[in-house]
Write an enzyme that holds these catalytic residues in place. Structure first.
Site, PDB file in Angstrom:
ATOM      1  N   LYS A   1     -25.966 -93.437 -78.372  1.00  0.00           N
ATOM      2  CA  LYS A   1     -24.824 -93.805 -79.216  1.00  0.00           C
ATOM      3  C   LYS A   1     -25.284 -94.026 -80.650  1.00  0.00           C
ATOM      4  O   LYS A   1     -26.485 -94.142 -80.925  1.00  0.00           O
ATOM      5  CB  LYS A   1     -24.153 -95.072 -78.672  1.00  0.00           C
ATOM      6  CG  LYS A   1     -25.035 -96.317 -78.702  1.00  0.00           C
ATOM      7  CD  LYS A   1     -24.303 -97.524 -78.146  1.00  0.00           C
ATOM      8  CE  LYS A   1     -25.193 -98.765 -78.177  1.00  0.00           C
ATOM      9  NZ  LYS A   1     -24.487 -99.974 -77.727  1.00  0.00           N
TER      10      LYS A   1
ATOM     11  N   ARG B   1     -17.486-109.302 -73.439  1.00  0.00           N
ATOM     12  CA  ARG B   1     -17.166-108.260 -74.403  1.00  0.00           C
ATOM     13  C   ARG B   1     -16.147-107.313 -73.769  1.00  0.00           C
ATOM     14  O   ARG B   1     -14.986-107.328 -74.131  1.00  0.00           O
ATOM     15  CB  ARG B   1     -18.454-107.532 -74.819  1.00  0.00           C
ATOM     16  CG  ARG B   1     -18.264-106.507 -75.916  1.00  0.00           C
ATOM     17  CD  ARG B   1     -19.601-106.021 -76.456  1.00  0.00           C
ATOM     18  NE  ARG B   1     -20.416-105.359 -75.429  1.00  0.00           N
ATOM     19  CZ  ARG B   1     -21.628-104.861 -75.666  1.00  0.00           C
ATOM     20  NH1 ARG B   1     -22.180-104.977 -76.867  1.00  0.00           N
ATOM     21  NH2 ARG B   1     -22.309-104.267 -74.700  1.00  0.00           N
TER      22      ARG B   1
ATOM     23  N   HIS C   1     -23.391-105.826 -68.119  1.00  0.00           N
ATOM     24  CA  HIS C   1     -24.343-105.856 -69.240  1.00  0.00           C
ATOM     25  C   HIS C   1     -24.817-107.290 -69.454  1.00  0.00           C
ATOM     26  O   HIS C   1     -24.014-108.215 -69.485  1.00  0.00           O
ATOM     27  CB  HIS C   1     -23.685-105.330 -70.519  1.00  0.00           C
ATOM     28  CG  HIS C   1     -24.649-105.151 -71.660  1.00  0.00           C
ATOM     29  ND1 HIS C   1     -25.581-104.142 -71.683  1.00  0.00           N
ATOM     30  CD2 HIS C   1     -24.825-105.849 -72.806  1.00  0.00           C
ATOM     31  CE1 HIS C   1     -26.284-104.221 -72.811  1.00  0.00           C
ATOM     32  NE2 HIS C   1     -25.857-105.251 -73.493  1.00  0.00           N
TER      33      HIS C   1
ATOM     34  N   ARG D   1     -30.189 -98.401 -68.337  1.00  0.00           N
ATOM     35  CA  ARG D   1     -29.716 -97.838 -69.610  1.00  0.00           C
ATOM     36  C   ARG D   1     -30.831 -98.051 -70.639  1.00  0.00           C
ATOM     37  O   ARG D   1     -31.029 -99.164 -71.136  1.00  0.00           O
ATOM     38  CB  ARG D   1     -28.418 -98.522 -70.043  1.00  0.00           C
ATOM     39  CG  ARG D   1     -27.278 -98.331 -69.046  1.00  0.00           C
ATOM     40  CD  ARG D   1     -25.966 -98.918 -69.562  1.00  0.00           C
ATOM     41  NE  ARG D   1     -26.065-100.343 -69.815  1.00  0.00           N
ATOM     42  CZ  ARG D   1     -25.868-101.296 -68.904  1.00  0.00           C
ATOM     43  NH1 ARG D   1     -25.579-100.972 -67.647  1.00  0.00           N
ATOM     44  NH2 ARG D   1     -25.960-102.569 -69.218  1.00  0.00           N
TER      45      ARG D   1
ATOM     46  N   TYR E   1     -30.726-103.608-112.947  1.00  0.00           N
ATOM     47  CA  TYR E   1     -29.518-104.382-113.222  1.00  0.00           C
ATOM     48  C   TYR E   1     -29.793-105.887-113.223  1.00  0.00           C
ATOM     49  O   TYR E   1     -30.511-106.402-112.363  1.00  0.00           O
ATOM     50  CB  TYR E   1     -28.450-104.098-112.163  1.00  0.00           C
ATOM     51  CG  TYR E   1     -27.839-102.723-112.274  1.00  0.00           C
ATOM     52  CD1 TYR E   1     -27.104-102.345-113.392  1.00  0.00           C
ATOM     53  CD2 TYR E   1     -27.985-101.798-111.244  1.00  0.00           C
ATOM     54  CE1 TYR E   1     -26.543-101.087-113.483  1.00  0.00           C
ATOM     55  CE2 TYR E   1     -27.424-100.535-111.321  1.00  0.00           C
ATOM     56  CZ  TYR E   1     -26.697-100.184-112.454  1.00  0.00           C
ATOM     57  OH  TYR E   1     -26.137 -98.932-112.531  1.00  0.00           O
TER      58      TYR E   1
ATOM     59  N   CYS F   1     -30.707-100.132-106.824  1.00  0.00           N
ATOM     60  CA  CYS F   1     -29.474 -99.519-107.324  1.00  0.00           C
ATOM     61  C   CYS F   1     -28.828 -98.695-106.201  1.00  0.00           C
ATOM     62  O   CYS F   1     -29.360 -98.591-105.103  1.00  0.00           O
ATOM     63  CB  CYS F   1     -29.776 -98.624-108.519  1.00  0.00           C
ATOM     64  SG  CYS F   1     -30.761 -99.409-109.816  1.00  0.00           S
ATOM     65  N   MET F   2     -27.689 -98.089-106.507  1.00  0.00           N
ATOM     66  CA  MET F   2     -26.987 -97.313-105.493  1.00  0.00           C
ATOM     67  C   MET F   2     -27.830 -96.133-104.997  1.00  0.00           C
ATOM     68  O   MET F   2     -27.827 -95.825-103.803  1.00  0.00           O
ATOM     69  CB  MET F   2     -25.654 -96.789-106.026  1.00  0.00           C
ATOM     70  CG  MET F   2     -24.840 -96.028-104.986  1.00  0.00           C
ATOM     71  SD  MET F   2     -23.265 -95.409-105.606  1.00  0.00           S
ATOM     72  CE  MET F   2     -22.330 -96.945-105.691  1.00  0.00           C
ATOM     73  N   ASP F   3     -28.548 -95.477-105.896  1.00  0.00           N
ATOM     74  CA  ASP F   3     -29.264 -94.257-105.545  1.00  0.00           C
ATOM     75  C   ASP F   3     -30.765 -94.316-105.813  1.00  0.00           C
ATOM     76  O   ASP F   3     -31.475 -93.347-105.508  1.00  0.00           O
ATOM     77  CB  ASP F   3     -28.698 -93.066-106.339  1.00  0.00           C
ATOM     78  CG  ASP F   3     -27.184 -93.029-106.305  1.00  0.00           C
ATOM     79  OD1 ASP F   3     -26.632 -92.876-105.209  1.00  0.00           O
ATOM     80  OD2 ASP F   3     -26.555 -93.175-107.380  1.00  0.00           O
TER      81      ASP F   3
END
Length: 387
Positions: A39, A135, A165, A221, A267, A313-315
Site C-alpha cells: 500500500k 479502527r 490487527h 502481513r 528565508y 525552501c520549496m525546491d
C-alpha cells in the site's frame, strides 16, 4: 523505460527487498503465507517493482489500502491475489469480483447492499474482527457469525479470510497484545466450529511475524520489515535476522559560493555565518517531502557529514561545505557514502516520528530508480510517465 531530468532521485534496492522477504520465508513455517503489503506505493518505494520482487522471494499474496491501488497493480500486469485492507464502497464490489480482488468486510449492511448487485464472478471476502485496535472491524461475535452466515449462503460470495490487527505488537510490553490475541483466538475457535474451512487466517503484521511466529495462524502481513526497517526502535534488538534498508535518497550540488562572515542564508535569515564559508545549493525541498523541520539535519557529501543551513525552501536547500566542491557532486540525504551512513531511522528521530513516515513522505516529484544487481531495473517518474 521512463526517464528523469533532475538531479534528485530515490534508489530502491530490489535485492534488499528480495533478501528481507526471503529471510522471512525461511524464518517462518512453510505453511505460513506471506502477504506482502504494498500500500501507499509500497511505502514510497514503488509498488509494481516491489510487488514483483516480493512474489519472486516467496510472498503469495499482496495487500493494499484501497481499490485504486489494487487496480493500479492489475493494470501493471500483476495477476497474483490482492487483498484490499481498507473500506471498499458496496457499488464497487462488481469491479473487485471482475478483477479477482479480495475485499475486507466487517458489517452486515455492506453485504446486504452488495447482495442485489449483478456479480458474475465470485467476490472473495476477508472478514475483519476488531480485537482492540478500534479502527475497522466488528467487535461483536454475534455480528461476526451473522456476516459469515450471509457470505456462506450467497452464491456470489466466497469466504477467503478472517483477520484482525494488533495495536502494540512492536512494543516490549505485551499485555495488550496478549489480550488482543486471546480475543482473536476466541473468535477463530468460535467461527471454525460453526462454519466451513477458512483458507486464510491472519492477525500478524511485521512485528508479530518477527517476534511471535507461533501466533500467526497461517499468514503474516509483511509490511515495514520488507523494506528493511524495524517495526520500532525498541524491538530492534529482538530481530531474528538482519533487515536491509532498501530506500536511499540522493541529489547533486547545483551551485557553490563563498559567503563572508555576517552573511545570512535562506528565508528569514535564520542562519548567519560567523566566518567565510563555502555554501552549496542542493535541488531538494519541502515540495519533494524534505520538510522544513529537517533544516538542521546532516547530509553526506564526499563521504563526510555536513549540515543543512538556513530554512529548507520549496525546491532547494543549502549546506555548509568543509571545502570548495564541484557542481554535480553527489549529496546523499538517506543512504551511504564511504564509511558514513544516514538511516531512515535517523531522519525519523530528527522529525520526532516513526520510520514508516519517511519514505512515504518523499513526494511523487522525486523519481524512484529500482536497482537490481547493481543495474537500473526500472525508473518511475509520474510527472512525465505519459509523455
Amino acid at each position: 523505460m521512463s526517464h528523469f531530468y533532475r538531479d534528485t532521485w530515490v534508489e530502491v534496492s530490489l535485492n534488499n527487498i528480495y533478501e528481507n522477504v526471503s529471510k522471512m520465508r525461511e524464518y517462518l513455517d512453510d505453511s505460513t503465507r506471506i502477504i506482502a503489503v504494498v500500500k501507499a506505493n509500497a511505502y514510497g518505494h514503488g509498488d509494481l517493482g516491489v510487488a514483483r520482487v516480493a512474489i519472486e522471494a516467496g510472498a503469495s499474496l499482496l495487500a493494499v489500502a484501497f481499490l485504486d491501488e489494487a487496480l493500479s497493480l492489475r493494470r501493471g500486469g500483476i495477476t497474483e491475489p490482492i487483498l484490499v485492507l481498507g473500506v471498499t464502497r458496496p457499488e464497487d464490489a462488481v469491479i473487485c469480483a471482475e478483477q479477482n480482488l479480495s475485499v475486507t468486510v466487517f458489517h452486515e449492511e455492506w453485504l446486504k447492499q452488495v447482495k442485489d448487485l449483478q456479480i458474475e464472478k465470485p467476490l472473495k471476502i476477508h472478514v475483519k474482527y476488531d480485537t482492540g485496535m478500534n479502527r475497522l472491524g466488528t467487535t461483536s461475535l454475534d455480528e461476526l457469525h451473522c456476516i459469515i452466515k450471509i457470505i456462506e449462503k450467497h452464491p456470489s460470495f466466497s469466504l477467503e479470510g478472517l483477520f484482525t490487527h494488533f495495536a502494540t505488537a512492536d512494543e516490549l510490553e505485551t499485555d495488550y497484545f496478549d489480550q488482543q490475541f486471546l480475543r482473536f483466538q476466541e473468535a477463530v475457535n468460535s467461527v471454525v466450529q460453526k462454519t466451513a474451512n477458512i483458507p486464510i487466517i491472519h492477525c500478524g503484521n511485521s512485528a508479530t511475524g518477527l517476534r511471535f511466529p507461533e501466533k500467526l495462524f497461517n499468514a503474516v502481513r509483511m509490511g515495514i520489515s520488507m523494506y528493511g526497517l524495524s517495526p520500532s526502535m525498541e524491538m530492534q534488538h529482538l530481530l531474528p535476522f538482519e533487515l536491509k534498508q532498501a530506500f536511499s535518497l540522493h541529489s547533486k550540488i547545483s551551485h557553490v559560493k563563498k559567503i563572508k562572515a555576517g552573511e545570512s542564508v535562506s528565508y528569514g535569515a535564520t542562519y548567519t555565518s560567523e566566518q567565510e564559508e563555502w555554501i552549496a545549493t542542493v535541488p531538494v525541498g519541502y515540495a519533494d517531502g524534505w520538510l522544513r523541520r529537517l533544516s538542521n539535519q546532516e547530509v553526506l557529501v564526499n563521504g563526510k557529514r555536513t549540515q543543512i543551513v538556513g530554512r529548507i525552501c520549496m525546491d532547494q536547500f543549502m549546506i555548509r561545505l568543509p571545502e570548495k566542491m564541484d557542481i554535480g557532486t553527489r549529496v546523499t540525504l538517506i543512504g551511504e557514502q564511504g564509511m558514513e551512513r544516514i538511516s531512515i531511522d535517523e531522519v525519523a528521530e530528527e522529525m520526532d516520528t516513526i520510520n514508516y513516515e519517511i519514505p512515504c513522505m518523499i513526494s511523487y516529484r522525486v523519481p524512484r530508480i529500482h536497482m537490481k544487481n547493481g543495474k537500473i531495473e526500472h525508473v518511475i517518474n509520474p510527472i512525465i510517465q505519459n509523455m
